[in-house]
Design a protein around this motif. Structure first.
Motif, PDB file in Angstrom:
ATOM      1  N   GLN A  52      53.254  37.589  45.531  1.00  0.00           N
ATOM      2  CA  GLN A  52      54.093  38.061  44.425  1.00  0.00           C
ATOM      3  C   GLN A  52      54.825  36.917  43.743  1.00  0.00           C
ATOM      4  O   GLN A  52      54.848  36.815  42.512  1.00  0.00           O
TER       5      GLN A  52
ATOM      6  N   TYR B 123      52.532  34.005  42.127  1.00  0.00           N
ATOM      7  CA  TYR B 123      51.912  34.307  40.826  1.00  0.00           C
ATOM      8  C   TYR B 123      52.796  35.199  39.954  1.00  0.00           C
ATOM      9  O   TYR B 123      52.322  35.722  38.943  1.00  0.00           O
TER      10      TYR B 123
ATOM     11  N   LEU C 202      54.258  38.330  40.291  1.00  0.00           N
ATOM     12  CA  LEU C 202      53.695  39.674  40.156  1.00  0.00           C
ATOM     13  C   LEU C 202      54.675  40.728  40.666  1.00  0.00           C
ATOM     14  O   LEU C 202      55.499  40.460  41.535  1.00  0.00           O
TER      15      LEU C 202
ATOM     16  N   ARG D  41      51.441  45.348  40.887  1.00  0.00           N
ATOM     17  CA  ARG D  41      50.429  44.414  40.382  1.00  0.00           C
ATOM     18  C   ARG D  41      49.833  43.564  41.518  1.00  0.00           C
ATOM     19  O   ARG D  41      48.632  43.266  41.498  1.00  0.00           O
ATOM     20  N   VAL D  42      50.633  43.182  42.505  1.00  0.00           N
ATOM     21  CA  VAL D  42      50.100  42.343  43.573  1.00  0.00           C
ATOM     22  C   VAL D  42      49.103  43.125  44.419  1.00  0.00           C
ATOM     23  O   VAL D  42      48.089  42.572  44.874  1.00  0.00           O
TER      24      VAL D  42
ATOM     25  N   GLU E 217      47.250  45.614  43.274  1.00  0.00           N
ATOM     26  CA  GLU E 217      46.080  45.754  42.398  1.00  0.00           C
ATOM     27  C   GLU E 217      45.240  44.478  42.392  1.00  0.00           C
ATOM     28  O   GLU E 217      44.016  44.527  42.537  1.00  0.00           O
ATOM     29  N   GLU E 218      45.894  43.323  42.227  1.00  0.00           N
ATOM     30  CA  GLU E 218      45.176  42.052  42.186  1.00  0.00           C
ATOM     31  C   GLU E 218      44.530  41.732  43.535  1.00  0.00           C
ATOM     32  O   GLU E 218      43.408  41.229  43.601  1.00  0.00           O
ATOM     33  N   ALA E 219      45.235  42.050  44.628  1.00  0.00           N
ATOM     34  CA  ALA E 219      44.720  41.751  45.966  1.00  0.00           C
ATOM     35  C   ALA E 219      43.547  42.633  46.332  1.00  0.00           C
ATOM     36  O   ALA E 219      42.767  42.308  47.243  1.00  0.00           O
ATOM     37  N   SER E 220      43.385  43.741  45.636  1.00  0.00           N
ATOM     38  CA  SER E 220      42.242  44.630  45.880  1.00  0.00           C
ATOM     39  C   SER E 220      40.986  44.134  45.182  1.00  0.00           C
ATOM     40  O   SER E 220      39.878  44.613  45.471  1.00  0.00           O
ATOM     41  N   LEU E 221      41.143  43.185  44.269  1.00  0.00           N
ATOM     42  CA  LEU E 221      40.009  42.710  43.463  1.00  0.00           C
ATOM     43  C   LEU E 221      39.702  41.230  43.658  1.00  0.00           C
ATOM     44  O   LEU E 221      38.552  40.808  43.507  1.00  0.00           O
ATOM     45  N   ASN E 222      40.701  40.441  43.989  1.00  0.00           N
ATOM     46  CA  ASN E 222      40.578  38.991  44.039  1.00  0.00           C
ATOM     47  C   ASN E 222      40.197  38.524  45.445  1.00  0.00           C
ATOM     48  O   ASN E 222      40.933  38.741  46.409  1.00  0.00           O
TER      49      ASN E 222
ATOM     50  N   TYR F  62      42.709  36.188  47.160  1.00  0.00           N
ATOM     51  CA  TYR F  62      43.860  36.928  47.676  1.00  0.00           C
ATOM     52  C   TYR F  62      43.518  37.564  49.022  1.00  0.00           C
ATOM     53  O   TYR F  62      44.300  37.522  49.969  1.00  0.00           O
TER      54      TYR F  62
END
Length: 518
Positions: free
Chosen positions: A65, A68, A70, A74-75, A77-82, A85
């Motif tokens: 968080q 970046y 976040l 959002r963190v 969401e991003e950690a589910s895709l990146n 991460y």
């Protein structure tokens, strides 16, 4: 350790796509966060309720968080895709992540300020023990400010908001506001004299609270109204409030007005931190904007020592030129590089010099002091040095030097002035001037935390929220710095350190073989 689970999934092969020099991959491979589980073990119940998410995972999500900038949602969401991460979090690509609300609960119920301090200390300690950082001898200290997440209201507006809140809670708990209570709040903007406006609002608020208490039973049936009245009284009883130096918002009761310079001020908080010259922050303290720099110096010094730092030199600006701080630095065997403060040391060195061995002052005309008197009053201690009277009597500078009926010159100095004189002479040397330039690295770190990690403005309200933000920000920039140091090493050093850390972090044997091949 969480990383062990990556070997169990077929999808873990996707992690090979992450570049070897990626910040999160470097940090994850070199910094062992498993100690967090033991650190927070006592805050969880092993036998009741649903199993909690592993504290290490929650700490790492919080680091992302602030690394970046976040939000909670959002963190996740991003950690589910990146992939990077996921690798840093120590999960398999197909694994699910906790709901964003768990991050809020984690900060509120599990995470205390001292815990983050211990995480910062342990990460720096690992870097020292494994030789990632080299420049550990010099430590700098500085303070940076953060604006509150609300605007700065006048005392009149604060009192108006307090009155409105009292009426609001009274309606909710009582059904109505008693007729005897005057709900017509004075329009302070129509009063030209600000002092009169403040007194008008103060009188109105005090009268309102008195009448509410007289007409309503507040003990049990009106808890919110009672709490708001108690808060209003506490604010009004603060002598600084009407001088616009106390509470300036009922949204954030902990924020205060502070000063950047003599002419510029801000409303919010101060973050004071120590940093080694390899640009790793070793300790953090957060206070309101009115905080006086250096008040928590000993705490920051002790936290730095816990990191395994052997301090040989300590750098700070003029705000830290105080006897207590200088004594603490000397007490740990370090050399202070702190410029003399005119507020603490007031002596005209063009007219007077001092000999510490004989404890004598000399003037430009060759006269010297012959006796000393320790003067102590209720608010101040000082020394009065008396020059030889006969030489002063015939001195050509007598008229400009001596005032009143005194025959000889009397030089009154602060209690610490004789000791500070030696510091002032040291600071004239070329060695001091060259070494003091190292303190400039602190300014760059201030800018980095504000510009790239959101420390220029508070995320939430209150001192505890600000402390969590500042300390996680410090942890995030430390991890970023560690990755930079590692990526800048040559290939041989990089592979050697990676092998050492993989073993010290208890990676599986299959993982070790992959590292050897790479």
């Amino acid at each position: 350790m969480l990383n062990q689970h990556k070997q169990l999934s077929l999808y873990s092969e996707l992690y090979n796509k992450i570049p070897e020099n990626h910040t999160l991959k470097l940090v994850n491979d070199f910094v062992d966060f498993s100690f967090v589980n033991e650190l927070l073990e006592k805050s969880y119940c092993k036998y009741y309720g649903r199993p909690a998410k592993e504290p290490e995972l929650m700490i790492k999500l919080s680091v992302l968080q602030y690394l970046y900038d976040l939000s909670d949602a959002r963190v996740i969401e991003e950690a589910s895709l990146n992939l990077a991460y996921m690798y840093f979090l120590g999960i398999n690509p197909e694994d699910s992540l906790p709901h964003p609300s768990l991050l809020t609960k984690f900060r509120k119920h599990r995470l205390q300020d001292f815990t983050i301090d211990e995480v910062i200390t342990e990460v720096v300690k690992q870097c020292v023990e494994h030789g990632i950082v080299k420049e550990t001898n010099g430590v700098s200290i500085d303070t940076t400010h953060t604006e509150a997440n609300t605007f700065r209201a006048t005392p009149e507006r604060v009192m108006k908001r307090l009155a409105k809140q009292i009426f609001k809670h009274l309606r909710e708990e009582n059904g109505e506001v008693p007729e005897i209570v005057n709900e017509e709040i004075p329009n302070y903007k129509e009063i030209e004299d600000h002092r009169e406006a403040k007194e008008t609002m103060k009188s109105y608020l005090e009268e309102t609270m008195t009448k509410v208490e007289e007409t309503t039973e507040l003990e049990e049936s009106h808890p919110k109204t009672k709490e708001m009245i108690e808060l209003a009284r506490e604010i009004l009883n603060d002598a600084k409030f009407l001088e616009s130096k106390g509470v300036r918002s009922i949204v954030d009761l902990d924020a205060r007005v502070g000063h950047k310079t003599k002419t510029k001020n801000f409303y919010g908080y101060k973050t004071e931190y120590t940093m080694i010259h390899d640009l790793l922050i070793t300790a953090v303290n957060v206070s309101d904007g009115a905080y006086v720099d250096g008040e928590m110096f000993d705490y920051l010094l002790d936290q730095t020592k816990k990191s395994g730092i052997e301090i040989q030199a300590f750098y700070g600006d003029k705000a830290y030129f105080r006897k207590k701080i200088l004594d603490s630095i000397n007490g740990c065997g370090a050399t202070p590089y702190i410029p003399v403060s005119e507020m603490a040391y007031r002596i005209d060195e063009e007219r007077y010099t001092y000999n510490k061995d004989s404890d004598e002052w000399f003037c430009t005309q060759g006269n010297k002091t012959v006796r000393k008197y320790h003067k102590k009053t209720k608010n101040r201690e000082s020394y009065r040095y008396y020059f030889e009277r006969e030489q002063c009597r015939d001195c050509p500078l007598r008229e400009s030097c001596i005032t009143g009926k005194n025959v000889g010159k009397i030089l009154e100095v602060g209690i610490n002035t004789p000791e500070f004189y030696e510091y002032s002479q040291q600071q004239k040397t070329e060695e001091f001037k060259q070494n003091y330039k190292k303190r400039a690295c602190q300014e760059g770190k201030n800018g980095e935390m504000k510009q790239f990690h959101g420390l220029d403005r508070a995320r939430g309200y209150g001192l505890r929220s600000m402390a969590i933000q500042a300390k996680f920000t410090a942890l995030a920039v430390n991890l970023k710095r560690i990755a930079h140091i590692l990526s800048s090493k040559n290939t041989t050093d990089f592979q050697f350190l990676l092998l050492i850390f993989s073993k010290s972090n208890n990676f599986s044997s299959d993982s070790d073989e992959e590292l050897k091949v790479s």
